[in-house]
Write a protein that holds these residues in place. Structure first.
Motif, short mmCIF file in Angstrom:
data_model
loop_
_atom_site.label_atom_id
_atom_site.label_comp_id
_atom_site.label_asym_id
_atom_site.label_seq_id
_atom_site.Cartn_x
_atom_site.Cartn_y
_atom_site.Cartn_z
N ALA A 124 0.89 -1.16 0.00
CA ALA A 124 0.00 0.00 0.00
C ALA A 124 0.93 1.20 0.00
N ASP A 125 0.50 2.30 -0.60
CA ASP A 125 1.44 3.40 -0.80
C ASP A 125 1.78 4.12 0.51
N GLY A 126 3.08 4.33 0.68
CA GLY A 126 3.56 5.19 1.77
C GLY A 126 3.46 4.59 3.16
N THR A 127 3.38 3.25 3.29
CA THR A 127 3.30 2.69 4.65
C THR A 127 4.61 2.87 5.42
N HIS A 128 5.67 3.22 4.70
CA HIS A 128 6.95 3.46 5.38
C HIS A 128 6.99 4.85 6.02
N ALA A 179 4.31 -3.71 13.54
CA ALA A 179 5.36 -4.12 12.61
C ALA A 179 6.13 -2.90 12.14
N VAL A 180 7.38 -3.15 11.74
CA VAL A 180 8.25 -2.07 11.23
C VAL A 180 8.09 -1.99 9.71
N HIS A 234 7.04 -3.48 2.01
CA HIS A 234 7.63 -2.52 2.94
C HIS A 234 7.73 -2.98 4.39
N THR A 235 7.08 -4.08 4.76
CA THR A 235 7.13 -4.49 6.16
C THR A 235 8.38 -5.33 6.40
N ALA A 236 9.23 -4.84 7.30
CA ALA A 236 10.54 -5.48 7.51
C ALA A 236 10.46 -6.57 8.57
N ARG A 237 9.72 -6.32 9.67
CA ARG A 237 9.65 -7.33 10.74
C ARG A 237 8.54 -6.98 11.71
#
Ligand code: SIN
Length: 307
Positions: A124-128, A179-180, A234-237
């Motif tokens: 999804a856009d911009g979750t970071h 989550a990160v 985008h989800t790292a952990r």
């Protein structure tokens, strides 16, 4: 609150003429026809788009002829436009429109005119970002075809339908967890998978987008539905879990999110303005068109902090 594909077009309540909304798949997706956003950017038109978005997650307004100013004017009605320093720094923006990203594989004078690898993983856009994108509007200017068939489809999944269908045991494992989300992780993962077709991030770009934490299950502020908010891209952990357990749980959630019953596949036509709600959907671009020309203009609005 699953929608069902209707064979009949529906109009807004009380209206006997005007634009019509037609669901396109059972989980999500609808088209609006008979609406000209260049000439009729009225309160009612915007409300129709917003209502359709909240009901269907992703909406295509067909047959538009929009200048960058007109696409901007429409998007401003949906919320504050996201400022994109990334687009500017990489010269991927529409000339004169620093926040409007060109999504394209076209090379002119030896350089890509736009971002050529957007959407290679489900996201999804911009979750970071601390405030991820709320709505995205992608406007199709050139659509590749082979043997009369459009290429470069975009797939969407309903993260609300996915959450509703989650087995109880899995729901309990993620309840209350965070989550990160990381842009650096995203670009590195893309490189590892061989999908990176843009310059790597500079140290300054990395510093601009520090990692953020979001709940794994978010509640949509308008519909009140719960959504799965972890993405392959985008989800790292998962916070507080050992690495192997976090990875295994994420893989399980991603496999669930991309099940066919939650998906709508959009085949593009020139003039489509496709708008999606990033709080209720994820998407994936299909790169099946090689050097055949594909060109789109993208704008996003800024959303609230997910809760
Ligand atoms: C994106 O992920 O923003 C681009 C999707 C597409 O080009 O189909």
């Amino acid at each position: 609150m699953s929608t069902h594909v209707a064979t009949m077009l529906t109009r807004p309540a009380g209206a006997s003429t005007g634009p019509q909304v037609r669901p396109l798949a059972s989980a999500l997706g609808a088209e609006i026809i008979g609406l000209n956003l260049a000439t009729h950017l009225t309160h009612d038109s915007v409300q129709l788009v917003l209502d359709s978005l909240h009901r269907h997650g992703v909406v295509v307004v067909r047959d538009q002829k929009l200048t960058p100013d007109q696409q901007t004017a429409f998007m401003e009605k949906l919320g504050p436009i996201k400022k994109s320093s990334y687009s500017r720094a990489n010269s991927f923006c529409v000339p004169g429109y620093p926040d409007m990203m060109v999504i394209s594989n076209i090379v002119e004078n030896g350089r890509n005119i736009g971002l050529m690898d957007a959407g290679a993983m489900w996201h999804a856009d911009g979750t970071h970002l601390a405030q991820p994108d709320m709505y995205t509007a992608l406007y199709a200017l050139e659509v590749p075809h082979r043997d009369g068939k459009p290429l470069g489809d975009t797939l969407f999944t309903s993260t609300a339908e996915a959450y509703d269908a989650l087995p109880d045991a899995l729901r309990q494992r993620i309840a209350g967890r965070k989550a990160v989300h990381s842009f650096t992780h995203h670009i590195e993962k893309k490189r590892r998978l061989g999908d990176l077709r843009r310059p790597p991030l500079t140290e300054a770009q990395k510093a601009e987008v520090p990692d953020v934490e979001h709940p794994i299950v978010t509640t949509h502020p308008v519909t009140g539905r719960k959504n799965l908010f972890v993405t392959e891209g985008h989800t790292a952990r998962i916070v507080g879990l050992p690495e192997a357990e976090s990875e295994a749980l994420l893989e399980e959630l991603w496999a669930h999110i991309r099940k066919p019953e939650f998906i709508y596949r959009h085949s593009w036509r020139v003039g489509d303005l496709l708008i999606w709600d990033n709080r209720a959907t994820q998407h994936l671009a299909i790169f099946d068109y090689g050097d055949l020309r594909r060109r789109m203009h993208r704008l996003e609005t800024v959303g609230p902090v997910p809760t």
